[in-house]
Design an enzyme around this catalytic site. Structure first.
Site, mmCIF file in Angstrom:
data_model
loop_
_atom_site.group_PDB
_atom_site.id
_atom_site.type_symbol
_atom_site.label_atom_id
_atom_site.label_comp_id
_atom_site.label_asym_id
_atom_site.label_seq_id
_atom_site.Cartn_x
_atom_site.Cartn_y
_atom_site.Cartn_z
ATOM 1 N N ASP A 435 -21.174 31.444 -1.995
ATOM 2 C CA ASP A 435 -22.182 31.013 -2.963
ATOM 3 C C ASP A 435 -21.845 29.640 -3.545
ATOM 4 O OD1 ASP A 435 -24.530 31.275 -4.412
ATOM 5 O OD2 ASP A 435 -24.034 33.253 -5.194
ATOM 6 N N ASP A 492 -33.039 33.587 -4.097
ATOM 7 C CA ASP A 492 -32.582 34.666 -4.978
ATOM 8 C C ASP A 492 -33.724 35.579 -5.396
ATOM 9 O OD1 ASP A 492 -29.885 34.119 -5.010
ATOM 10 O OD2 ASP A 492 -29.935 32.955 -6.865
#
Length: 688
Positions: A435, A492
């Protein structure tokens, strides 16, 4: 034409680039659909010369692969550099070429330019290298500059934001410069390095289109310029002023594609480029596994007993990989602490991760884990021990309550390599979700080069571990990062309606095999919307499928639907993960539709998502594409059991399989059943 003029052609599938030079820098005199093998290149170069009348200019400086102010060029230069604080104005001469690599020198200033061209898949990859005898400061270096289409009226590039990636922007060509620059230190939600240049009237399925993708993760600049004389040029490079003093500078590859059948052919060229040439890694012959990610089930609240139960239920639903997300390390109870402290938290995991991993493996799943290696919290042992490792000023604005580690520093890379290696060596892990949740405080190309180096070192040491690129969802998606990873987390947002659009538009770059898409919670955590399980499942099934919710919330009926769609996905993944994604032109703006075509053209599946209420009573027919006009196809609506009872008409597609010829399907199309919004129709087709 002068007798000194030389002409070359460079071919890639479906496109030709013609270059000419009279001793100086080469310039592109043609970029477009493939020319016949016998085309007269000298005539083409001569025809490209423009007549200038009615003004004070007797001739025009040539549009070269790297336009120079010293040549009298009044537009955006392709090279801006300084030595000892003084601007450099080189005048290059072509000194060598083999027809694909062109070497140009300025002996007075001690500068050399190399232009490289290579067909890669269905694209043409281009790159510029600058070498200096002495150190220089580089402000801008363009990948080879090509002419913009004269028949086009608009530029299609991409904007976006967190949970709203890949938003198409249509900007008219006009006098002056249309410039897009990403200075966030990553390719970005806001400015992904991708642009399309359609000629007037082009659609998804018809018309001439030019497209470009700059394969770099660290911030870029694109300028599409219309000069006062009407000529157009397009150039790409690293974000301006982001490279350090040096003697050698290399642009990222710029991938070119040309289509005579609409946006789709360019999109397919990029899909194939990434899937078949850029992405490499382990288990090439292994079917893509169905993911389960625990983030939206538990967030930071890790409890081995609960996660063991969730893993059991995820496997029963059809998951084949279990990914433990953020919260397993340091004292990570929220996002304010512990980034950088890559040690298993003994409070949450007193026996380590092995018991959960072993349980997951007994269920037939493999195990993955989340890292955010490039970041650090100030509340961490790492930041307290090495504040000098943090990129940017100490009083910088926080982003997601974290800072960025300076990965241009080899000590930082070595530390991260040791920490990550220890976790991978002591646990049976086959997958990393990597990430990147904040922007860089300083745009610095060396940071991205450091990230690439760390990823390469880890891949070399752990060749069987797959890596997913996530950057607050889709904030770092490009050929550069995908040369070192195998999957992207597109957004997301698990809101199926949002993802229907995001997936549709990102197909102008991304293939299904590397595009993660998960079935989210009944009530979406990023939008608050509630969607039916059928819609959520089918949207996830369009790409690399997974689940990301608490499976304990599912009713028996919802679990049955999810199992059924997952079984369908598995039974079709072998051909679909290698299929071309073709965006369909829908006459009904409320329908977002695509057709996934097998490589041999023998079968396809069309997904038609109802994204809004239609403006008319009857659904308009949906035209298919890419079929053989005189072949017959068996067409079947495979989820007809989802038809609402208010859909009362007896359209043939509702009753059972149909046999129709390709010409009819592409010209008239299929009439879909009526439906409420937030529904998906799934139509299989086989050539017979």
């Amino acid at each position: 034409m002068s007798k000194e003029t030389q002409v070359w052609r460079i071919d890639a599938p479906g496109q030709t680039l013609v270059l000419s030079s009279n001793g100086g820098l080469p310039g592109a005199v043609y970029w477009g659909p493939a020319l016949p093998a016998a085309a007269d290149l000298n005539a083409i170069a001569s025809a490209a010369i423009r007549d200038v009348t009615g003004g004070m200019i007797d001739s025009l400086p040539t549009l070269t692969l790297c336009p120079q102010a010293a040549d009298g060029f009044q537009g955006q230069p392709g090279l801006i550099a300084y030595r000892n604080g003084k601007p450099l104005h080189p005048q290059f001469r072509l000194t060598a070429t083999d027809g694909q690599c062109f070497t140009c020198h300025d002996n007075v200033l001690g500068l050399t330019l190399f232009f490289d061209f290579e067909p890669v898949g269905d694209t043409l990859a281009t790159m510029t290298t600058l070498v200096s005898d002495d150190e220089i400061t580089l402000h801008h270096l363009s990948a080879p500059v090509v002419p913009g289409p004269q028949m086009g009226q608009e530029i299609i590039d991409f904007a976006g934001r967190w949970i709203g990636e890949f938003q198409l922007q249509n900007t008219p060509w006009r006098a002056g410069v249309h410039m897009r620059e990403s200075r966030t230190g990553r390719s970005g939600h806001e400015h992904p390095p991708l642009a399309y240049f359609p000629e007037t009237g082009a659609t998804n399925t018809s018309g001439t289109v030019f497209a470009m993708h700059y394969g770099w993760s660290g911030g870029h600049v694109m300028s599409a310029e219309e000069l006062p004389d009407g000529r157009r040029q397009i150039q790409w490079g690293h974000a301006t002023g982001t490279q350090r003093i040096g003697t050698k500078f290399v642009t990222a590859p710029l991938y070119l594609s040309v289509s005579e059948t609409g946006l789709n052919r360019c999109g397919v060229a990029f899909q194939r480029l990434l899937r078949d040439h850029v992405v490499t890694g382990p288990n090439a012959d292994r079917p893509r596994p169905v993911h389960y990610n625990c983030w939206e089930a538990v967030y930071f609240d890790h409890d081995p007993g609960i996660l063991t139960d969730i893993a059991t239920q995820a496997a029963e639903l059809g998951a084949e990989r279990f990914v433990l997300d953020d919260g397993w390390f340091g004292h990570r109870d929220d996002d304010t602490s512990s980034l950088g402290d890559w040690e298993i938290d003994p409070r949450k995991w007193p026996d380590g991760l092995s018991p959960l991993i072993q349980h997951v493996q007994k269920l037939g799943m493999t195990f993955g884990i989340w890292f955010e290696p490039e970041m650090v919290n100030l509340d961490s042992n790492l930041a307290r021990a090495h504040p000098d490792w943090i990129l940017g000023p100490s009083n910088q604005i926080e982003g997601r309550q974290q800072r960025v580690l300076d990965l241009s520093n080899p000590d930082v890379r070595d530390h991260l390599y040791r920490k990550i290696s220890r976790i991978l060596s002591s646990n049976d892990i086959d997958y990393i979700k990597w990430d990147h949740n904040r922007l860089l405080p300083i745009a610095d190309a060396a940071q991205t080069e450091g990230v690439y180096e760390l990823l390469l070192d880890l891949r070399t040491a752990f060749p069987l571990v797959e890596i997913e690129s996530c950057a607050s969802g889709g904030g770092r998606i490009d050929a550069g990062i995908l040369s070192l990873t195998q999957r992207v987390w597109l957004s997301d947002s698990n809101d199926a309606l949002e993802r229907l659009r995001i997936q549709h538009d990102s197909a102008l770059l991304l293939p299904a095999a590397i595009t993660g898409s998960h079935v989210g919670p009944r009530q979406c955590h990023t939008s608050g919307r509630t969607h039916d399980i059928h819609f959520r499942a089918w949207v996830a099934a369009q790409r690399h499928m997974g689940f990301e919710m608490d499976p304990r919330e599912l009713s028996d009926e919802e679990a049955d639907v999810l199992r059924r769609v997952t079984r369908w996905w598995k039974s079709n993944r072998d051909w679909r993960m290698g299929a071309d994604i073709l965006r369909l032109d829908s006459a009904d703006p409320s329908v977002i539709a695509e057709q996934q075509m097998a490589q041999d053209g023998s079968q396809f599946v069309a997904f038609a998502g109802k994204a809004a209420t239609g403006t008319q009573i009857l659904p308009r027919p949906l035209r298919l594409t890419g079929l053989q006009p005189h072949a017959n196809y068996e067409i079947d609506l495979i989820n007809r059991h989802e038809i609402h009872h208010l859909s009362r008409g007896s359209t043939p597609l509702k009753e059972g399989p149909l046999t129709l010829d390709g010409q009819y399907l592409m010209q008239h199309g299929l009439t879909l059943p009526w439906s409420f919004p937030d529904r998906m129709w799934v139509i299989e087709g086989r050539r017979i």
